[in-house]
Design a protein around this motif. Structure first.
Motif, PDB file in Angstrom:
ATOM      1  N   SER A  19      -0.423  65.734  69.844  1.00  0.00           N
ATOM      2  CA  SER A  19      -0.578  67.224  69.783  1.00  0.00           C
ATOM      3  C   SER A  19       0.535  67.609  68.528  1.00  0.00           C
ATOM      4  N   GLU A  20       0.210  68.483  68.057  1.00  0.00           N
ATOM      5  CA  GLU A  20       0.800  69.144  66.840  1.00  0.00           C
ATOM      6  C   GLU A  20       2.817  69.419  67.220  1.00  0.00           C
ATOM      7  N   GLY A  21       2.741  69.697  68.570  1.00  0.00           N
ATOM      8  CA  GLY A  21       4.090  69.891  68.920  1.00  0.00           C
ATOM      9  C   GLY A  21       4.789  68.525  69.006  1.00  0.00           C
ATOM     10  N   THR A  22       4.081  67.556  69.606  1.00  0.00           N
ATOM     11  CA  THR A  22       4.962  66.116  69.544  1.00  0.00           C
ATOM     12  C   THR A  22       5.195  65.498  68.207  1.00  0.00           C
ATOM     13  N   ILE A  23       4.208  65.953  67.201  1.00  0.00           N
ATOM     14  CA  ILE A  23       4.407  65.540  65.808  1.00  0.00           C
ATOM     15  C   ILE A  23       5.670  66.052  65.232  1.00  0.00           C
ATOM     16  N   GLU A  24       5.877  67.580  65.654  1.00  0.00           N
ATOM     17  CA  GLU A  24       7.109  68.298  65.049  1.00  0.00           C
ATOM     18  C   GLU A  24       8.389  68.015  65.865  1.00  0.00           C
ATOM     19  N   MET A  25       8.268  67.336  66.921  1.00  0.00           N
ATOM     20  CA  MET A  25       9.309  66.665  67.779  1.00  0.00           C
ATOM     21  C   MET A  25       9.723  65.530  67.162  1.00  0.00           C
ATOM     22  N   TYR A  26       8.987  64.518  66.432  1.00  0.00           N
ATOM     23  CA  TYR A  26       9.067  63.414  65.781  1.00  0.00           C
ATOM     24  C   TYR A  26       9.894  63.703  64.542  1.00  0.00           C
ATOM     25  N   ARG A  27       9.093  64.537  63.871  1.00  0.00           N
ATOM     26  CA  ARG A  27       9.760  65.060  62.493  1.00  0.00           C
ATOM     27  C   ARG A  27      11.258  65.640  62.444  1.00  0.00           C
ATOM     28  N   SER A  28      11.339  66.413  63.748  1.00  0.00           N
ATOM     29  CA  SER A  28      12.680  66.973  63.699  1.00  0.00           C
ATOM     30  C   SER A  28      13.806  65.723  64.276  1.00  0.00           C
ATOM     31  N   MET A  29      13.305  64.632  65.018  1.00  0.00           N
ATOM     32  CA  MET A  29      14.267  63.823  65.341  1.00  0.00           C
ATOM     33  C   MET A  29      14.611  63.014  63.978  1.00  0.00           C
ATOM     34  N   LEU A  30      13.604  62.678  62.947  1.00  0.00           N
ATOM     35  CA  LEU A  30      13.730  62.038  61.694  1.00  0.00           C
ATOM     36  C   LEU A  30      14.805  62.975  61.045  1.00  0.00           C
ATOM     37  N   TYR A  31      14.544  64.267  60.679  1.00  0.00           N
ATOM     38  CA  TYR A  31      15.472  65.092  60.058  1.00  0.00           C
ATOM     39  C   TYR A  31      16.642  65.168  60.543  1.00  0.00           C
ATOM     40  N   GLY A  32      16.951  65.151  61.947  1.00  0.00           N
ATOM     41  CA  GLY A  32      18.261  64.971  62.449  1.00  0.00           C
ATOM     42  C   GLY A  32      19.121  63.732  62.206  1.00  0.00           C
ATOM     43  N   HIS A  33      18.272  62.750  62.294  1.00  0.00           N
ATOM     44  CA  HIS A  33      19.029  61.498  62.166  1.00  0.00           C
ATOM     45  C   HIS A  33      19.426  61.153  60.810  1.00  0.00           C
ATOM     46  N   THR A  34      18.762  61.892  59.509  1.00  0.00           N
ATOM     47  CA  THR A  34      19.029  61.882  58.212  1.00  0.00           C
ATOM     48  C   THR A  34      20.092  62.460  57.849  1.00  0.00           C
ATOM     49  N   LYS A  35      20.214  63.740  58.582  1.00  0.00           N
ATOM     50  CA  LYS A  35      21.352  64.700  58.533  1.00  0.00           C
ATOM     51  C   LYS A  35      22.597  63.920  58.936  1.00  0.00           C
ATOM     52  N   GLN A  36      22.590  63.218  60.089  1.00  0.00           N
ATOM     53  CA  GLN A  36      23.809  62.529  60.704  1.00  0.00           C
ATOM     54  C   GLN A  36      23.984  61.268  59.985  1.00  0.00           C
ATOM     55  N   GLY A  37      23.264  60.931  58.850  1.00  0.00           N
ATOM     56  CA  GLY A  37      23.283  59.493  58.310  1.00  0.00           C
ATOM     57  C   GLY A  37      23.126  58.415  58.775  1.00  0.00           C
ATOM     58  N   ASN A  38      21.890  58.697  60.030  1.00  0.00           N
ATOM     59  CA  ASN A  38      21.351  57.233  60.735  1.00  0.00           C
ATOM     60  C   ASN A  38      20.312  57.004  60.187  1.00  0.00           C
ATOM     61  N   MET A  39      20.223  56.435  58.920  1.00  0.00           N
ATOM     62  CA  MET A  39      19.215  56.184  58.361  1.00  0.00           C
ATOM     63  C   MET A  39      18.215  55.115  58.872  1.00  0.00           C
ATOM     64  N   GLU A  40      18.692  54.212  59.704  1.00  0.00           N
ATOM     65  CA  GLU A  40      18.028  53.307  60.102  1.00  0.00           C
ATOM     66  C   GLU A  40      16.910  53.863  61.360  1.00  0.00           C
ATOM     67  N   ARG A  41      17.779  54.728  62.088  1.00  0.00           N
ATOM     68  CA  ARG A  41      17.033  55.313  63.158  1.00  0.00           C
ATOM     69  C   ARG A  41      15.747  56.372  62.421  1.00  0.00           C
ATOM     70  N   ALA A  42      16.264  57.140  61.325  1.00  0.00           N
ATOM     71  CA  ALA A  42      15.442  58.025  60.805  1.00  0.00           C
ATOM     72  C   ALA A  42      14.264  57.126  60.313  1.00  0.00           C
ATOM     73  N   ARG A  43      14.367  55.995  59.859  1.00  0.00           N
ATOM     74  CA  ARG A  43      13.113  55.165  59.123  1.00  0.00           C
ATOM     75  C   ARG A  43      12.297  54.804  60.287  1.00  0.00           C
ATOM     76  N   TYR A  44      13.167  54.348  61.344  1.00  0.00           N
ATOM     77  CA  TYR A  44      12.207  54.054  62.626  1.00  0.00           C
ATOM     78  C   TYR A  44      11.121  55.057  62.887  1.00  0.00           C
ATOM     79  N   TYR A  45      11.484  56.276  62.793  1.00  0.00           N
ATOM     80  CA  TYR A  45      10.850  57.461  63.259  1.00  0.00           C
ATOM     81  C   TYR A  45       9.574  57.500  62.246  1.00  0.00           C
ATOM     82  N   LEU A  46       9.999  57.439  61.021  1.00  0.00           N
ATOM     83  CA  LEU A  46       8.685  57.370  60.076  1.00  0.00           C
ATOM     84  C   LEU A  46       7.793  56.410  60.117  1.00  0.00           C
TER      85      LEU A  46
END
Length: 149
Positions: A19-46
């Motif tokens: 669902s679009e809601g699920t996609i938005e959750m993944y995007r939000s997690m990616l955005y959050g991890h980049t903001k925290q500097g956790n690039m490895e985890r953000a890349r995992y989400y991509l």
């Protein structure tokens, strides 16, 4: 904080109808991890989103490239290049229509990373931006930010 919410994302991993809601959750997690500097985890989400057939948006790619540039490690430029290559693959597949912002972020990564022959690479990217803009991608029109990157 973000780790507390990750368990909710994995409940529907095997579901092909995302669902679009699920996609938005993944995007939000990616955005959050980049903001925290956790690039490895953000890349995992991509990578996970692409593997599951979700289509990351320009902001996903932009946040990753900007995040790598911000942390300024020895591998920042290499990691930004890898993300940009994934963006280009998604573009060729018709999964994303890149915009000026993500290209400008990559030019900035080249500049900050002091890439060899950076001026030639930046010029090549600028030409590609103009070509994509002239081909109908209105979001690719270079701006003052592009030229100042």
């Amino acid at each position: 904080f973000l780790d507390d919410f990750e368990e909710y994302l994995y409940e529907d991993d095997d579901d092909d109808d995302v669902s679009e809601g699920t996609i938005e959750m993944y995007r939000s997690m990616l955005y959050g991890h980049t903001k925290q500097g956790n690039m490895e985890r953000a890349r995992y989400y991509l990578d996970f989103m692409i593997e599951k057939g979700m289509k990351p948006d320009n902001l996903c790619f932009d946040r990753l490239i900007e995040g790598y540039t911000r942390i300024d490690s020895k591998t920042s430029l290499k990691n930004s290049l890898q993300v940009f290559e994934v963006l280009e693959k998604c573009r060729r597949n018709g999964d994303v229509k890149p915009n000026e912002r993500v290209y400008t972020s990559f030019i900035r990564a080249l500049t900050k990373g002091k890439a060899a022959d950076m001026h030639k690479k930046a010029e090549t990217l600028l030409k590609r931006m103009k070509s994509l803009y002239e081909g109908g991608n209105e979001g690719m029109k270079p701006t003052v930010f592009t030229y100042n990157a």
